[in-house]
Design a protein around this motif. Structure first.
Motif, mmCIF file in Angstrom:
data_model
loop_
_atom_site.group_PDB
_atom_site.id
_atom_site.type_symbol
_atom_site.label_atom_id
_atom_site.label_comp_id
_atom_site.label_asym_id
_atom_site.label_seq_id
_atom_site.Cartn_x
_atom_site.Cartn_y
_atom_site.Cartn_z
ATOM 1 N N ALA A 37 -33.815 50.355 -20.831
ATOM 2 C CA ALA A 37 -33.762 50.856 -22.191
ATOM 3 C C ALA A 37 -33.675 52.245 -22.143
ATOM 4 C CB ALA A 37 -35.181 50.746 -22.684
ATOM 5 N N TYR A 38 -33.910 52.965 -21.028
ATOM 6 C CA TYR A 38 -33.399 54.309 -20.749
ATOM 7 C C TYR A 38 -31.875 54.654 -20.492
ATOM 8 C CZ TYR A 38 -38.441 55.061 -20.014
ATOM 9 O OH TYR A 38 -40.008 55.068 -20.093
ATOM 10 N N THR A 39 -31.461 53.712 -19.641
ATOM 11 C CA THR A 39 -29.999 54.121 -19.114
ATOM 12 C C THR A 39 -28.874 53.089 -20.029
ATOM 13 O OG1 THR A 39 -29.922 52.656 -17.253
ATOM 14 C CG2 THR A 39 -30.801 55.092 -17.235
ATOM 15 N N GLY A 40 -29.501 51.814 -20.297
ATOM 16 C CA GLY A 40 -28.537 50.673 -20.672
ATOM 17 C C GLY A 40 -27.630 49.950 -19.491
ATOM 18 N N VAL A 41 -28.246 50.219 -18.260
ATOM 19 C CA VAL A 41 -27.833 49.693 -17.213
ATOM 20 C C VAL A 41 -28.314 48.077 -16.969
ATOM 21 C CG1 VAL A 41 -27.734 49.711 -14.559
ATOM 22 C CG2 VAL A 41 -27.266 51.573 -15.811
ATOM 23 N N GLU A 42 -27.584 47.196 -16.757
ATOM 24 C CA GLU A 42 -27.935 45.714 -16.669
ATOM 25 C C GLU A 42 -28.727 45.662 -15.324
ATOM 26 O OE1 GLU A 42 -25.962 41.522 -15.895
ATOM 27 O OE2 GLU A 42 -25.298 42.652 -17.428
ATOM 28 N N SER A 79 -42.281 41.640 -12.382
ATOM 29 C CA SER A 79 -43.057 42.748 -11.976
ATOM 30 C C SER A 79 -42.317 43.620 -10.894
ATOM 31 C CB SER A 79 -44.452 42.267 -11.398
ATOM 32 O OG SER A 79 -44.238 41.440 -10.370
ATOM 33 N N GLY A 80 -41.420 43.227 -10.227
ATOM 34 C CA GLY A 80 -40.864 44.109 -9.094
ATOM 35 C C GLY A 80 -39.704 45.005 -9.626
ATOM 36 N N MET A 81 -39.420 45.034 -10.770
ATOM 37 C CA MET A 81 -38.417 45.748 -11.358
ATOM 38 C C MET A 81 -38.967 47.301 -11.476
ATOM 39 S SD MET A 81 -35.868 44.045 -14.168
ATOM 40 C CE MET A 81 -37.298 44.172 -15.284
ATOM 41 N N THR A 82 -38.403 48.421 -11.131
ATOM 42 C CA THR A 82 -39.001 49.781 -11.295
ATOM 43 C C THR A 82 -37.643 50.361 -12.226
ATOM 44 O OG1 THR A 82 -37.710 50.334 -9.170
ATOM 45 C CG2 THR A 82 -40.045 49.825 -9.191
ATOM 46 N N THR A 83 -38.432 51.239 -13.005
ATOM 47 C CA THR A 83 -37.578 52.077 -13.896
ATOM 48 C C THR A 83 -37.232 53.443 -13.374
ATOM 49 O OG1 THR A 83 -39.431 53.024 -15.268
ATOM 50 C CG2 THR A 83 -38.500 51.104 -16.115
ATOM 51 N N PRO A 84 -36.146 54.069 -13.681
ATOM 52 C CA PRO A 84 -35.933 55.473 -13.044
ATOM 53 C C PRO A 84 -36.939 56.128 -13.775
ATOM 54 C CG PRO A 84 -34.143 54.927 -14.577
ATOM 55 C CD PRO A 84 -35.061 53.800 -14.421
ATOM 56 N N THR A 85 -37.285 57.303 -12.988
ATOM 57 C CA THR A 85 -38.293 58.466 -13.500
ATOM 58 C C THR A 85 -37.464 59.532 -13.946
ATOM 59 O OG1 THR A 85 -38.440 59.438 -11.139
ATOM 60 C CG2 THR A 85 -40.241 57.901 -11.882
ATOM 61 N N HIS A 86 -36.065 59.818 -13.385
ATOM 62 C CA HIS A 86 -35.351 60.812 -13.877
ATOM 63 C C HIS A 86 -33.995 60.064 -13.775
ATOM 64 C CE1 HIS A 86 -38.593 62.870 -11.687
ATOM 65 N NE2 HIS A 86 -38.533 63.601 -12.484
ATOM 66 N N TYR A 87 -32.835 60.642 -14.691
ATOM 67 C CA TYR A 87 -31.734 60.318 -14.524
ATOM 68 C C TYR A 87 -30.595 61.395 -15.503
ATOM 69 C CZ TYR A 87 -31.201 58.336 -19.384
ATOM 70 O OH TYR A 87 -31.146 58.229 -20.762
ATOM 71 N N ILE A 88 -29.813 61.400 -15.315
ATOM 72 C CA ILE A 88 -28.531 62.424 -15.709
ATOM 73 C C ILE A 88 -27.427 61.563 -16.510
ATOM 74 C CG2 ILE A 88 -27.074 64.356 -15.319
ATOM 75 C CD1 ILE A 88 -28.175 64.386 -12.657
#
Length: 204
Positions: A37-42, A79-88
């Motif tokens: 939901a942050y980046t739109g990346v699949e 449960s193993g999926m992680t979201t980015p803490t930072h992105y540009i």
């Protein structure tokens, strides 16, 4: 900021995880997809036997439940999926990014621009590159390499430009290989810039 995510056919169900991190979709292309939901990346894609119709996240967002038009129900452990803490968020295609060996600088190309970024300044998942790009070219960048001593970067463009930049002085040095360069590298001691051409010629 607006995000666009594309499924291959009609979408029949959309669900958002309760923590706001994930968007899940399903539809007539016989898949379930999970997007950041942050980046739109699949993040991943699940094949189904037939069109997807039902979706739900578990209350703790550790599982995703899907159902298809044949009545099959599947439970997926996410449960193993992680979201980015930072992105540009860049404005153009960005397909080369590298850290210097020291880890103090992130070097990224944005079409025909090169950015030298301090990772510690990228504090929010909504940030754009701070300030202006460090180097600009008339043509899009083909490849980018960083010397092992973190002092130099080598750049090639689709217009057969080959440039070495000293990261401290920002002074460019243009290089002219005998042929169209295909691969770039630095020697282990950072004293030599190496090009390989499409004709199979390696020069230093």
């Amino acid at each position: 900021e607006d995000l666009t995510m594309l499924q291959d056919s009609a979408i029949t169900n959309i669900q958002v995880s309760s923590d706001g991190k994930w968007i899940s979709t399903t539809g007539d292309d016989n898949t379930v997809r999970v997007w950041s939901a942050y980046t739109g990346v699949e993040m991943f894609q699940i094949p189904l036997e037939t069109a997807g119709v039902a979706l739900t996240f578990s209350n703790d967002n550790q599982r995703l439940v899907s159902g298809d038009a044949n009545g099959n129900i599947d439970i997926w452990d996410i449960s193993g999926m992680t979201t980015p803490t930072h992105y540009i968020q860049f404005d153009a295609l960005t397909w080369i990014s590298k850290f210097t060996a020291s880890g103090n600088t992130l070097i990224a190309s944005d079409a025909n621009h090169v950015w030298l970024l301090n990772p510690r300044e990228l504090s929010s998942p909504q940030s754009r590159p701070p300030g202006n790009s460090s180097f600009d070219f008339k043509n899009d960048i083909y490849d980018l390499v960083v010397s092992p001593d973190s002092q130099w970067i080598g750049i090639s463009t689709y217009a057969n430009e080959y440039i070495i930049y000293n990261l401290k002085t920002r002074i460019p040095v243009r290089v002219t290989p005998s042929g169209d360069a295909y691969a770039l590298a630095f020697s282990v001691d950072s004293s030599r810039f190496i090009t390989g051409t499409t004709d199979g010629v390696v020069q230093t």
